[in-house]
Scaffold this motif. Structure first.
Motif, PDB file in Angstrom:
ATOM      1  N   UNK A  42       8.445   5.064  -3.845  1.00  0.00           N
ATOM      2  CA  UNK A  42       8.227   3.947  -4.461  1.00  0.00           C
ATOM      3  C   UNK A  42       8.575   4.454  -5.928  1.00  0.00           C
ATOM      4  N   UNK A  43       8.105   3.267  -6.677  1.00  0.00           N
ATOM      5  CA  UNK A  43       8.709   3.424  -8.184  1.00  0.00           C
ATOM      6  C   UNK A  43       7.347   2.917  -9.141  1.00  0.00           C
ATOM      7  N   UNK A  44       6.074   4.111  -8.111  1.00  0.00           N
ATOM      8  CA  UNK A  44       4.301   3.881  -8.628  1.00  0.00           C
ATOM      9  C   UNK A  44       4.686   3.103  -9.677  1.00  0.00           C
ATOM     10  N   UNK A  45       3.261   3.477 -10.096  1.00  0.00           N
ATOM     11  CA  UNK A  45       2.224   2.092 -10.774  1.00  0.00           C
ATOM     12  C   UNK A  45       2.258   2.236 -12.145  1.00  0.00           C
ATOM     13  N   UNK A  46       3.606   2.502 -12.966  1.00  0.00           N
ATOM     14  CA  UNK A  46       3.639   2.100 -13.943  1.00  0.00           C
ATOM     15  C   UNK A  46       4.543   0.662 -14.205  1.00  0.00           C
ATOM     16  N   UNK A  47       4.450  -0.075 -15.361  1.00  0.00           N
ATOM     17  CA  UNK A  47       5.136  -1.461 -15.276  1.00  0.00           C
ATOM     18  C   UNK A  47       6.397  -0.992 -16.270  1.00  0.00           C
ATOM     19  N   UNK A  48       7.049  -2.493 -16.590  1.00  0.00           N
ATOM     20  CA  UNK A  48       8.084  -2.734 -17.402  1.00  0.00           C
ATOM     21  C   UNK A  48       7.560  -2.001 -18.584  1.00  0.00           C
ATOM     22  N   UNK A  49       6.405  -3.133 -19.138  1.00  0.00           N
ATOM     23  CA  UNK A  49       5.238  -3.171 -19.974  1.00  0.00           C
ATOM     24  C   UNK A  49       4.099  -2.016 -20.653  1.00  0.00           C
ATOM     25  N   UNK A  50       4.256  -0.916 -19.550  1.00  0.00           N
ATOM     26  CA  UNK A  50       3.329   0.280 -19.134  1.00  0.00           C
ATOM     27  C   UNK A  50       5.119   1.461 -20.229  1.00  0.00           C
ATOM     28  N   UNK A  51       6.081   1.242 -19.546  1.00  0.00           N
ATOM     29  CA  UNK A  51       7.147   2.364 -20.304  1.00  0.00           C
ATOM     30  C   UNK A  51       6.915   1.691 -21.243  1.00  0.00           C
ATOM     31  N   UNK A  52       7.306   0.500 -21.462  1.00  0.00           N
ATOM     32  CA  UNK A  52       8.096  -0.120 -23.317  1.00  0.00           C
ATOM     33  C   UNK A  52       6.958   0.264 -24.019  1.00  0.00           C
TER      34      UNK A  52
END
Length: 308
Positions: A40-50
Motif C-alpha cells: 500500500x501507499x501507507x497512511x501518509x497523505x499528499x499534504x503530509x509529504x508536502x
C-alpha cells in the motif's frame, strides 16, 4: 531553537522518502521492504509529504530520494517532485523502470531530477527470476534507453542474488545502453527478504556505517529511521513530532549509537536501488554505494546543479 541551530544540530542533508510499499515486481530473495503488488501507499497523505518537505527545507536538506516499493505507482509522485523542486530541493527517483507513463517522463525531465535503477543480469530469464516480474527485463532495459535518450541523468546498481549470476554481463550491457556513471555491485544483505534465517534477525552490521549521519528515511506511515534499510530502528512519527525534534531527540541518539560506524559497506535495495555511490559525473546525485568501496553520502561535488 533557531533554524540555524536546528541545521547545525540535525546535520541531515538528504532524506529517503519511502512513499509506497507497492511494487509490480516480487523480489522474494532480496527486497529489504518486502514490497509487492499487494503493498500500500501507507497512511501518509499528499499534504503530509508536502509538510515534511517544508520542514526539510528549513533544516537544510538539499536532496530527497523518492523510493518504495516502486515510487512511480504513487498517484502524487509528479506533484511531490514539483513541490521539492519548488523549494530548491533536488530529487532522485529510485525506480524499477518497469512502466513509465508519459506524464511521469515529463516529471523526470525537470531540471534537478535524476533517476536510479537496479539491473541484475543480461540474461532475461535470470533477471526475471530475481525480480519475479514477467517481462521486467525487456521493459527496464527499454526504459533505461529512453531515459538516456531524453537526457535524464541515470545511475544503476547490480545486486548479486543468485549463484553464478551474470553480473559481468549486466555491467557490460548497462555500459552499452549508455549508463556512464559508477555502477556498484553488492551482495544481498540479511534484511527483509534477504534475511533467509526466518528469525527476523536485525543486524546493524548489515547497514551502511554512515546511516543517519547526514541522511534519514521516512516510511509510508511517517516513521523516521536512519535509512531505508534500518526499518526496525524507529525514532518517531513525523505526524506527531517535528522532524527536527525527532532528529535531535534521545531516541534518535540511541538508534544511532547501535550502528557500527566501521561497517564496511552500504546496503543494496530491492526492486529499486538503494543509495548508490557518489558519482563525480555531472548531474548525478551523491549517495551511499551499494558496493564495498566508498560510502560517502552527501558529497556536494557530486550533486546535480540547477539547471541540468
Amino acid at each position: 531553537m533557531t533554524v540555524l541551530d536546528e541545521r547545525t544540530a540535525v546535520g541531515v542533508t538528504s532524506l529517503a522518502l519511502e512513499i509506497t510499499g507497492q511494487c509490480q515486481n516480487t523480489c522474494q530473495m532480496h527486497c529489504y521492504a518486502q514490497s509487492g503488488p499487494t503493498g500500500s501507499h501507507g497512511t501518509m497523505t499528499r499534504e503530509d509529504w508536502f509538510a515534511l518537505l517544508e520542514q526539510a527545507k528549513k533544516l537544510g536538506v538539499t536532496t530527497v530520494q523518492y523510493i518504495g516499493g516502486e515510487p512511480t505507482l504513487h498517484p502524487y509522485l509528479p506533484q511531490l517532485i514539483s513541490r521539492a523542486l519548488s523549494l530548491g530541493i533536488r530529487v532522485e527517483v529510485f525506480t524499477n523502470l518497469v512502466h513509465i507513463r508519459p506524464s511521469m517522463w515529463h516529471a523526470f525531465e525537470h531540471d534537478g531530477v535524476t533517476l536510479a535503477t537496479s539491473y541484475y543480469s543480461s540474461n532475461p530469464t535470470e533477471h526475471e527470476k530475481i525480480t519475479g516480474g514477467r517481462g521486467s527485463y525487456a521493459r527496464t532495459k527499454a526504459n533505461i534507453t529512453e531515459a538516456i535518450r531524453r537526457g535524464i541523468p541515470l545511475r544503476a546498481s547490480i545486486i548479486h542474488v543468485l549463484d553464478g549470476q551474470n553480473t559481468d554481463g549486466a555491467l557490460a550491457e548497462l555500459r552499452q545502453l549508455g549508463v556512464t556513471g559508477h555502477i556498484g555491485v553488492d551482495r544481498v544483505r540479511a534484511i527483509g527478504n534477504g534475511d533467509t534465517t526466518g528469525l527476523t534477525i536485525h543486524n546493524p552490521a548489515e547497514l551502511c556505517g554512515r546511516c543517519g549521519t547526514d541522511r534519514a528515511a521516512i516510511s509510508p506511515d511517517g516513521i523516521v529511521t536512519p535509512c531505508v534499510m534500518s526499518r526496525w530502528m524507529t525514532a518517531g512519527d513525523i505526524r506527531q513530532q517535528p522532524l527536527a525534534k525527532i532528529l535531535t531527540g534521545p531516541t534518535w541518539a540511541d538508534r544511532m549509537a547501535t550502528i557500527p560506524r566501521a561497517a564496511g559497506a552500504c546496503a543494496p535495495d530491492t526492486c529499486t536501488p538503494n543509495e548508490d555511490s557518489c558519482q563525480p559525473s555531472p548531474g548525478v546525485t551523491a549517495g551511499c554505494a551499494p558496493d564495498d568501496t566508498s560510502c560517502s553520502p552527501g558529497q556536494p561535488a557530486c550533486a546535480p546543479k540547477f539547471p541540468r
